[in-house]
Design a protein around this motif. Structure first.
Motif, PDB file in Angstrom:
ATOM      1  N   LEU A  62      39.662  40.196  35.281  1.00 28.63           N
ATOM      2  CA  LEU A  62      40.215  41.518  35.546  1.00 28.63           C
ATOM      3  C   LEU A  62      41.166  41.926  34.433  1.00 28.63           C
ATOM      4  CD1 LEU A  62      40.391  43.935  37.439  1.00 28.63           C
ATOM      5  CD2 LEU A  62      42.220  42.743  38.660  1.00 28.63           C
ATOM      6  N   ASP A  63      41.990  40.994  33.994  1.00 32.03           N
ATOM      7  CA  ASP A  63      42.923  41.257  32.905  1.00 32.03           C
ATOM      8  C   ASP A  63      42.182  41.689  31.647  1.00 32.03           C
ATOM      9  OD1 ASP A  63      45.401  41.404  31.604  1.00 32.03           O
ATOM     10  OD2 ASP A  63      45.371  39.290  31.069  1.00 32.03           O
ATOM     11  N   GLU A  64      41.079  41.029  31.369  1.00 31.40           N
ATOM     12  CA  GLU A  64      40.329  41.297  30.138  1.00 31.40           C
ATOM     13  C   GLU A  64      39.365  42.476  30.253  1.00 31.40           C
ATOM     14  OE1 GLU A  64      38.579  37.491  29.272  1.00 31.40           O
ATOM     15  OE2 GLU A  64      40.526  36.611  28.762  1.00 31.40           O
ATOM     16  N   ILE A  87      39.498  39.675  44.164  1.00 31.08           N
ATOM     17  CA  ILE A  87      39.965  38.625  43.262  1.00 31.08           C
ATOM     18  C   ILE A  87      39.547  37.282  43.841  1.00 31.08           C
ATOM     19  CG2 ILE A  87      41.985  37.558  42.183  1.00 31.08           C
ATOM     20  CD1 ILE A  87      41.409  40.438  41.273  1.00 31.08           C
ATOM     21  N   ILE A  88      38.834  36.501  43.047  1.00 32.28           N
ATOM     22  CA  ILE A  88      38.431  35.169  43.496  1.00 32.28           C
ATOM     23  C   ILE A  88      39.577  34.198  43.237  1.00 32.28           C
ATOM     24  CG2 ILE A  88      35.963  35.587  43.226  1.00 32.28           C
ATOM     25  CD1 ILE A  88      36.071  34.078  40.587  1.00 32.28           C
ATOM     26  N   GLU A  89      39.644  33.165  44.028  1.00 32.28           N
ATOM     27  CA  GLU A  89      40.774  32.243  43.986  1.00 32.28           C
ATOM     28  C   GLU A  89      40.601  31.154  42.928  1.00 32.28           C
ATOM     29  OE1 GLU A  89      42.730  31.088  47.785  1.00 32.28           O
ATOM     30  OE2 GLU A  89      40.868  31.866  48.617  1.00 32.28           O
ATOM     31  N   THR A  90      40.498  31.549  41.663  1.00 39.31           N
ATOM     32  CA  THR A  90      40.407  30.539  40.617  1.00 39.31           C
ATOM     33  C   THR A  90      41.785  30.075  40.173  1.00 39.31           C
ATOM     34  OG1 THR A  90      40.239  32.295  38.969  1.00 39.31           O
ATOM     35  CG2 THR A  90      38.179  31.319  39.740  1.00 39.31           C
ATOM     36  N   VAL A  91      42.757  30.943  40.297  1.00 45.20           N
ATOM     37  CA  VAL A  91      44.150  30.593  40.016  1.00 45.20           C
ATOM     38  C   VAL A  91      45.014  31.279  41.057  1.00 45.20           C
ATOM     39  CG1 VAL A  91      43.865  30.319  37.523  1.00 45.20           C
ATOM     40  CG2 VAL A  91      44.516  32.535  38.433  1.00 45.20           C
ATOM     41  N   ARG A  92      46.207  30.789  41.232  1.00 41.10           N
ATOM     42  CA  ARG A  92      47.121  31.459  42.139  1.00 41.10           C
ATOM     43  C   ARG A  92      47.590  32.752  41.500  1.00 41.10           C
ATOM     44  NH1 ARG A  92      51.540  27.263  43.971  1.00 41.10           N
ATOM     45  NH2 ARG A  92      52.674  29.142  43.461  1.00 41.10           N
ATOM     46  N   VAL A  93      47.691  33.793  42.304  1.00 40.91           N
ATOM     47  CA  VAL A  93      48.101  35.095  41.794  1.00 40.91           C
ATOM     48  C   VAL A  93      49.454  35.009  41.109  1.00 40.91           C
ATOM     49  CG1 VAL A  93      48.716  37.442  42.474  1.00 40.91           C
ATOM     50  CG2 VAL A  93      46.725  36.342  43.485  1.00 40.91           C
ATOM     51  N   ASP A  94      50.370  34.203  41.637  1.00 45.47           N
ATOM     52  CA  ASP A  94      51.696  34.124  41.032  1.00 45.47           C
ATOM     53  C   ASP A  94      51.695  33.330  39.723  1.00 45.47           C
ATOM     54  OD1 ASP A  94      51.327  31.629  42.175  1.00 45.47           O
ATOM     55  OD2 ASP A  94      53.261  31.578  43.193  1.00 45.47           O
ATOM     56  N   GLU A  97      50.838  36.056  34.829  1.00 43.53           N
ATOM     57  CA  GLU A  97      51.983  36.901  34.486  1.00 43.53           C
ATOM     58  C   GLU A  97      51.676  38.380  34.594  1.00 43.53           C
ATOM     59  OE1 GLU A  97      53.817  35.887  30.749  1.00 43.53           O
ATOM     60  OE2 GLU A  97      53.685  33.755  31.174  1.00 43.53           O
ATOM     61  N   SER A  98      50.429  38.752  34.306  1.00 42.90           N
ATOM     62  CA  SER A  98      50.063  40.164  34.290  1.00 42.90           C
ATOM     63  C   SER A  98      49.675  40.701  35.667  1.00 42.90           C
ATOM     64  CB  SER A  98      48.919  40.392  33.308  1.00 42.90           C
ATOM     65  OG  SER A  98      47.803  39.608  33.683  1.00 42.90           O
ATOM     66  N   ALA A  99      49.743  39.874  36.715  1.00 45.91           N
ATOM     67  CA  ALA A  99      49.299  40.299  38.049  1.00 45.91           C
ATOM     68  C   ALA A  99      49.965  41.599  38.519  1.00 45.91           C
ATOM     69  CB  ALA A  99      49.505  39.186  39.061  1.00 45.91           C
ATOM     70  N   PRO A 100      51.281  41.745  38.415  1.00 44.39           N
ATOM     71  CA  PRO A 100      51.889  43.003  38.879  1.00 44.39           C
ATOM     72  C   PRO A 100      51.380  44.228  38.110  1.00 44.39           C
ATOM     73  CG  PRO A 100      53.575  41.316  38.607  1.00 44.39           C
ATOM     74  CD  PRO A 100      52.309  40.773  38.010  1.00 44.39           C
ATOM     75  N   VAL A 101      51.193  44.081  36.815  1.00 46.08           N
ATOM     76  CA  VAL A 101      50.704  45.200  36.011  1.00 46.08           C
ATOM     77  C   VAL A 101      49.259  45.523  36.380  1.00 46.08           C
ATOM     78  CG1 VAL A 101      50.168  45.976  33.662  1.00 46.08           C
ATOM     79  CG2 VAL A 101      52.286  44.721  34.116  1.00 46.08           C
TER      80      VAL A 101
END
Length: 121
Positions: A62-64, A87-94, A97-101
């Motif tokens: 999503l970031d890319e 969003i698939i659970e490959t990493v924790r959302v927290d 770093e760019s999750a809020p943006v």
């Protein structure tokens, strides 16, 4: 999701996703899949106007790919609320770093975000 070759053989995600990742084609494939989902949604909405679709992305994808996703939604002419990102659970959302943006940008574009299979992984 399955991929069916010209010979009719079906390949499952655990067979073809690693190949896409190893060849650095995952983002290109993800954007293409999203574009195909929008095209199909446009056809379905002719009969089912309230229908919406969600497409899975990892937070990294999503970031890319977010700029392409927003552009494709705008170009499709579909209402942004008819499209969702899971969003698939490959990493924790927290851990992203760019999750809020990313979530704010999707919200501003009218695209809903949800967590796929929340709590199962």
């Amino acid at each position: 999701m399955r991929f069916q070759s010209k010979t009719g053989r079906q390949y499952f995600p655990d067979q073809f996703l690693p190949l896409l990742e190893e060849s650095n084609l995952m983002n290109l494939a993800s954007v293409w899949i999203f574009e195909q989902a929008l095209e199909q949604l446009k056809k379905w909405r002719e009969s089912l106007p309230g229908l919406r679709v969600s497409v899975n992305f990892s937070f990294v994808q999503l970031d890319e790919c977010l700029d392409a996703i927003i552009r494709l939604v705008k170009e499709s002419g579909l209402p942004p609320k008819s499209v969702g990102i899971e969003i698939i659970e490959t990493v924790r959302v927290d851990e992203v770093e760019s999750a809020p943006v990313l979530t704010r940008t999707c919200k501003e574009a009218g695209i809903e975000i949800s967590i796929d299979d929340f709590g199962t992984g």
